[in-house]
Every structure is written in C-alpha cells, then in structure tokens.
Write an enzyme that holds these catalytic residues in place. Structure first.
Site, short mmCIF file in Angstrom:
data_model
loop_
_atom_site.label_atom_id
_atom_site.label_comp_id
_atom_site.label_asym_id
_atom_site.label_seq_id
_atom_site.Cartn_x
_atom_site.Cartn_y
_atom_site.Cartn_z
N ASP A 153 2.22 1.87 -78.36
CA ASP A 153 1.36 3.03 -78.17
C ASP A 153 2.18 4.26 -77.80
OD1 ASP A 153 -1.29 4.36 -77.61
OD2 ASP A 153 -0.49 4.36 -75.57
N GLU A 204 -0.22 -1.12 -83.26
CA GLU A 204 0.67 -0.54 -82.24
C GLU A 204 1.69 -1.58 -81.77
OE1 GLU A 204 -2.17 2.93 -80.30
OE2 GLU A 204 -2.01 0.99 -79.28
#
Length: 222
Positions: A47, A118
């Site tokens: 992320d 992610e």
C-alpha cells in the site's frame, strides 16, 4: 509451490519471474485458508509502495497544486481502483481463499482483490526493490494514470457545493445497513438534503458507499 500458470501470471504482471516462492504464495493467500503466512503484512507494505509510486508519477507529470494532486492520488490508490485493476488482469482465480470465503464471493470482493494486488506490489518491492515495484505499478496503472480518474471533483465535495449554492442544508449521511461476513462486508448509506430528497448506495466500504450515494443524489436532483 507455484504452479506454471500462476508463475506465468506473476512473471507477466510483476515484470520478473518469482524467486522466493513462499513470498509470492503469501501475497496470494487470504487468512481464511488458515495458513500462518498470508498477504496482510505484504499488503501493508505494498500500500505504501503504491502510494509513493503514484505520487512520484503525479509529481513528474502534472503541474497541479498540492490539493489537486492529493485528490488524484487518493482516487488512483483507492480500494475501488485497486480492485478494478485486479479484475482487469484476472487476479481473482489465482488468489488462495478458504472454501467459505470463496463461497461467500471472496474472489470478487473489492477488499480482497485490492489487498492482494497491493500485497503483490509489496512482494515485488521486497524481491526486486523500488524501481521494479514502481515499474510494476506504472505498467498495471498505465491506462488509469492516463485517464480521468481523480480529475473530476469528488462527488461528496460536489454535493456539498451544490447544497451551499442552492442555499440548502449540508448533506447528512446515515448508515442504513451493514451486512455480510467480515471479509466481504457490504455497507448501505443514505444521504439526505433537507427539503430536497435522499439517495442510497451500497459498497464494500462505508466511504465508498457515501461516495456512490452522493453521485446518485446528484444524478437525481443535481
């Protein structure tokens, strides 16, 4: 072990052939499998790598002010955008889910798809460094970066400005329903402007539901 189909998928989209198989398997593994190593820690890392890669691209390719850059960044790395890109590359069937999670629709869950893509970025960063992870992001996000995602005014901001411009009270958001298992929650939100009307929308996060409800309100009354 990574099967040949999964290995080819990862090589194609990460840009490098996987080396540490346990790392990449973890990136594809949901906690519902009961396995100790899953994608959660890699998603946390990925992320941040995704955010930095997109922020760098925006800085290099736009002369907009900080506020507009932040608006675009938030849209480009949102759960909805991550999930859409995951669907575009066909990630779902390669994810490792427990039977219950798969039966509950986990393979098409925005939350799980977004988390896993992610996590794959995080795995690429660990194995090959930031340059390779950045290249992975730019390749997967190419059409999205070149498009209009995040360029238009956010629906909630647009609705608030509409209300102020029409001398109405500020919009009020209310959670109407929360349902589904923890890994595939669905939120239904209603937005209301006094003496005008209301609109509802459902999504996999409360924030996304509020955004969709604002869009629906503007479509009906704006």
């Amino acid at each position: 072990m990574l099967g040949p189909e999964v290995r080819a998928f990862l090589t194609r989209h990460a840009g490098h052939e996987p080396g540490d198989e346990t790392l990449w398997l973890a990136a594809l593994t949901h906690g519902s499998t009961g396995e100790k190593r899953n994608y959660e820690r890699l998603e946390f890392l990925g992320d941040r790598v995704l955010g930095l890669a997109v922020a760098e691209w925006l800085f290099q390719n736009s002369d907009e002010a900080e506020g507009r850059l932040s608006q675009r960044l938030n849209a480009l790395v949102s759960r909805t955008t991550c999930a859409r890109i995951a669907r575009e590359i066909g990630l779902g069937p390669h994810m490792r889910l427990g039977k219950q999670a798969r039966d509950d629709g986990g393979e098409d869950s925005d939350n799980i798809l977004g988390d896993v893509i992610e996590a794959l970025i995080g795995a690429c960063f660990i194995e090959h460094g930031f340059s390779a992870a950045r290249d992975m992001v730019r390749r997967l996000w190419a059409d999205t970066l070149a498009g209009k995602t995040g360029k238009r005014k956010h629906p909630k901001s647009a609705l608030q400005e509409w209300a102020a411009g029409n001398r109405r009270r500020m919009p009020e958001y209310r959670l109407v329903d929360r349902s589904g298992p923890d890994h595939a929650l669905r939120f239904t939100v209603e937005v209301q402007v006094h003496n005008v009307g209301s609109a509802q929308a459902t999504a996999h996060s409360k924030q996304d539901a509020e955004t969709l409800a604002a869009e629906e309100f503007m479509r009906k009354f704006g």
